[in-house]
Motif scaffolding. Sequence first.
Motif, short mmCIF file in Angstrom:
data_model
loop_
_atom_site.label_atom_id
_atom_site.label_comp_id
_atom_site.label_asym_id
_atom_site.label_seq_id
_atom_site.Cartn_x
_atom_site.Cartn_y
_atom_site.Cartn_z
N TYR A 890 16.57 -56.29 -27.28
CA TYR A 890 17.22 -57.04 -26.21
C TYR A 890 18.35 -57.90 -26.75
CZ TYR A 890 17.91 -60.19 -22.32
OH TYR A 890 18.47 -60.90 -21.31
N ARG A 896 25.77 -59.24 -28.31
CA ARG A 896 26.61 -59.30 -27.12
C ARG A 896 28.08 -59.03 -27.45
NH1 ARG A 896 29.64 -58.81 -24.01
NH2 ARG A 896 29.93 -59.63 -21.90
N GLN B 30 20.10 -65.30 -22.45
CA GLN B 30 20.22 -63.90 -22.04
C GLN B 30 21.67 -63.44 -22.17
OE1 GLN B 30 18.43 -64.53 -18.14
NE2 GLN B 30 16.62 -63.41 -18.85
N PRO B 31 22.11 -63.24 -23.38
CA PRO B 31 23.53 -62.93 -23.60
C PRO B 31 23.99 -61.70 -22.82
CG PRO B 31 22.42 -63.32 -25.68
CD PRO B 31 21.36 -63.28 -24.63
N THR B 32 23.09 -60.74 -22.67
CA THR B 32 23.51 -59.47 -22.02
C THR B 32 23.87 -59.69 -20.56
OG1 THR B 32 21.17 -59.05 -21.83
CG2 THR B 32 22.37 -57.79 -23.48
N GLU B 33 23.38 -60.79 -19.96
CA GLU B 33 23.65 -61.04 -18.55
C GLU B 33 25.05 -61.64 -18.34
OE1 GLU B 33 20.96 -60.34 -16.33
OE2 GLU B 33 20.21 -59.50 -18.21
N LEU B 34 25.69 -62.04 -19.45
CA LEU B 34 26.94 -62.78 -19.31
C LEU B 34 28.15 -61.85 -19.26
CD1 LEU B 34 26.39 -65.67 -21.89
CD2 LEU B 34 25.85 -65.64 -19.45
N SER B 35 29.16 -62.31 -18.50
CA SER B 35 30.43 -61.58 -18.50
C SER B 35 31.16 -61.84 -19.81
CB SER B 35 31.29 -62.06 -17.33
OG SER B 35 31.71 -63.39 -17.61
#
Lengths: 1001, 91
Positions: A890, A896, B30-35
């Motif tokens: 995750y 990211r 939750q880095p993946t949720e960020l633009s």
Amino acid sequence: MTLNLRVKSSEFIDETNRISFKFDGKTYYGFKGDTLASALIANNVHLVGRSFKYHRPRGIMTSGSEEPNAIVQVNPNSNITEPNARATEIEIYEGLEASSQNCWPSVNFDIGGINNFLAPLFPAGFYYKTFMWPKSFWEKYEFFIRHSAGLGKSPNTRDPDIYDHRNIHCDVLVVGAGISGILAAKNAAKNNFKTLLLDEKNELGGSTIFEANEDNKINHNSASEWLKKEINELKNIENLEIKTRTSVAAYHQYNYLLARENLTDHLVKKDKKNKIRQRLLKIRAKKVILATGALERPLIFNNNDRPGIMLSSAIKKYSNFYGVACGTKNIFFTNNDSAYESALSLHNKGIKVEAIIDIRENSDTKIIKKINDAGIKIYWAHTIVDTRGYKRLSGVSIMKLSNDGTSVTGNKISISCDCLGIAGGWTPAVHLYTQSGSKLTFDEERKIFFPKTDTKEQISVGSCGGDFELDEIITNLNYKLKNFLNINKTDFEGISLENDHETSKRNIWLLPSDKTIGKTKPFVDYQNDATAKDIKLALREGFRSIEHVKRYTTTGMGTDQGKLGNMHALGIIADTAGVKMGELGTTTFRPPYTPLTFGTIVGRNVGEFFDTFRRTPMNDWHIKNKAEFENVGQWKRSWYYPKEDETMHQAVQRESKAARQSAGILDASTLGKIDIQGSDASEFLNRVYTNAWSKLAIGKCRYGLMLNEDGMVYDDGVTTRLGENHYIMTTTTGGAANVLGKLEDYLQTEWPELDVYLTSVTDHFATASLCGPNSKKILNKIIPDLDLSDDNFPHMSFKEVLIDKIKCRIMRISFTGELSYEINAPASYGEAIWQKCIEAGKEFNITPYGTETMHLLRAEKGFIIVGQDTDGTMTPIDLQMDWIVSKKKYDFIGKRSLYRSDTMKEDRKQLVGLLTEDPNIVLEEGAQIVSELNQKPVEMLGHVTSSYFSPNLNKSIALAVVKDGKNMMGRKLFVPMENKNISVTVANTVFYDEKNERLNA
Amino acid sequence: MFLINCPYCGERDQQEFKAGGEAHIERPKQPTELSDDEWAEYLFMRKNIKGVQFERWNHAHGCRKWFNMARDTSNDEIKAIYKMGEKPPTQ
């Protein structure tokens, strides 16, 4: 011309101790206690140097560290000569040699003097304006300029002297041992503050000690006599340390000060030997009392720089302290009463004072009356409009000043003289105060910048605090000291004080002449030859900021930092631009207050102590076996082991072949090792590495890549799971400390909930890396009991074993692509284990190899070196290492960022292999790569990161980063070099054993 | 050269410490949720103000602990030092 100008024996000079010294090759005599300046003046030598730009003859101006002119070369004929020493600070000793600077062939006849007559060609900004065109000529100009500019010559061999550093912590630091500093230090120490008193001079007492002013009385004695008694008492005071010849160079935040203590410069050669020459004191004081005094200002008038023109206060010090007359016919030129004190001192010693020229209309203090009584002529409201004499002042012309002070009227009067004392008032020495970050206030009436506000940790007392007259100084000192030290009473409270008070003031920053300013030379900065004319020109050309005017005219940019003339520069700018001085502000005062030698700054950190270095436990073996070393971080690593007269290339080729054909051994002890323990250790590794760690079995090893949060590769290494909650991580040699710091950062600040403990164990283990097809046989000889079969001990696994009762960890991992074992032994057994491997390996011709061969072997396999093939702009995808980035996890550090639009671009620079068309040409690392040869400007596609001649492939190989490299396989590119273009082909990064068959060979 | 009062060791010279940039920037859970912009805000954007600034410091050559500091950048006055996880002083 030998003229003895010793006027009267002085208590500060030991006339029984005659000293000979040389200046500009000629022998002179002085006495113990003289400075080079006072001894030269006693010999009637005023001309000591040439000015920087115009090469005008210049003489001694001052008696202290603010000296702009008398800058000399000490020991000029020695290769450890020292430039830019101030003659006013050099205490003479038997055998001292010094010479003038900035003159050729000699100070008396200087070719550069022609610049003086060409002066109209050298306005402010001359160099900026003249040498800018044509642009391509700069290199030619520069050669000429460098030869004719510059002060002094630097030594050309290693400094043989010893320098030292010392840390000092004290309650109260007092800077300056004039009357204020002495009283402050004494009272601080008496009240149980651990006190340190510093003064740049070799004697205590500042200017009070020699002032010989009968009108300044303390307890009905002369102030000088009273102060002498106070100084005598200092030696009986506990808690007080006094250091003379110690100049505070810098005042940093939180009362951290640097001072230079001069220990041997004044001693004769044989007494200097084996002693520390200078010591840098690093002082952290709870409280600081600045008592740095004030500097006398010159006056700015036409031709105010001739040898023989000096500060009035300096003339007084030379006569009263050194017993030396600066001239036989003296004139003073002043805007305040202090010149009268100097004049009276000379007169009382029988030295002729011709006249005093005062720009004020009148003054009626006691001292004026005494001058009148002495029959010395005073010219009120007059100014000097010109001076005469080339190598020595011979006379001045004076005229009456207009009421507004901007012009002169009446007849020109000519007076002959050989010495002129100028007194332009006093500037508080606020350099240290401002360095500490405090702000100055401008006093419009007294025309001074002074420290108006004190803090709990710092006060300015005496004249550096803006108090100039005796009663003012003592009364304010008493008041300030009681508050600052929180004491009820000082020991000088209530003493009786008598002194004159100055009543009349007049200040003119730039004194007028009968000639227009364009035809005059009123010097503001003597050392850099900047005149008032230059400042006005800068303003006409549009400069407004004081910092810009400073740089354009170079005012205040000499080694004296404009201690004398800066106030006048500000005054002239303010007057010309029509702004208030308080609003204009000052330029920044920067450390050091007086120049420091490099030796003092560096202290003991020279030669082998320049930096700490680390050696591995096998170091002695490497030295015995003639290894060449290279620095990796702080480590000394074996680079290669040349045999007989092998070159580096030959040695590396031999080592590389041996490691692949039979067996090699590398000292890998320097790799960073971090012991990781705790119930969340696996989760922690999952978060810091790009790949998955949860399923790694105990006893297995895994390679990991660590990113920065921006997605760029940061470090790599193999981590081994030693137990359920126990791992050992290896890092790159250079990255060890930073990786540990980064991991600690995340643990302490982002993930404090994780139960993980990190310990650096780099120094606890020595690592011998056995490599090559015969490494298994060698290991078997060392540990016959261990089953080395691929089933029991496969690649990427670990065993804990005993070798001669020594517990060792063996990892079967490989950075070369060959079958390899890394034996980790406790550091103290490192050399023994290494020896054992060498012994056991003899029959297989085991070959020790260094970092260069290691780099070559891994390049054959296309393994990256973080920091060589990466530079903080490479993602794992750029490195074509997609396989190591977990898609399932995750989150991990940097994940990211791998999905940012920029990092996902297809045509980023990517790591590829390069093969040269001619297999014998080895590319240069760092060389640029292009696709077109005739394109202008040509696009740089990337650069070569690693390049070697591979003996195992018998051709040149290279790794490179190339824009869109992934899509260029097989493309022909060029590496343009200075005299040839090298054709290359983009290739796979793995050059050798692509299927990894040799790992299990 | 500052004199820094490490909350674990006491007053020490600045050379024992390492500055770690602006404080109180929490890593997104939750880095993946960020633009891209939101992530860039966390990753790159830092204040550089004249006045009191909250900073992270590490006693690198001491206890290795991280802590926070409120420092006035105009005069380098250290207004407060407080541990990780503690709230910044209001004044």
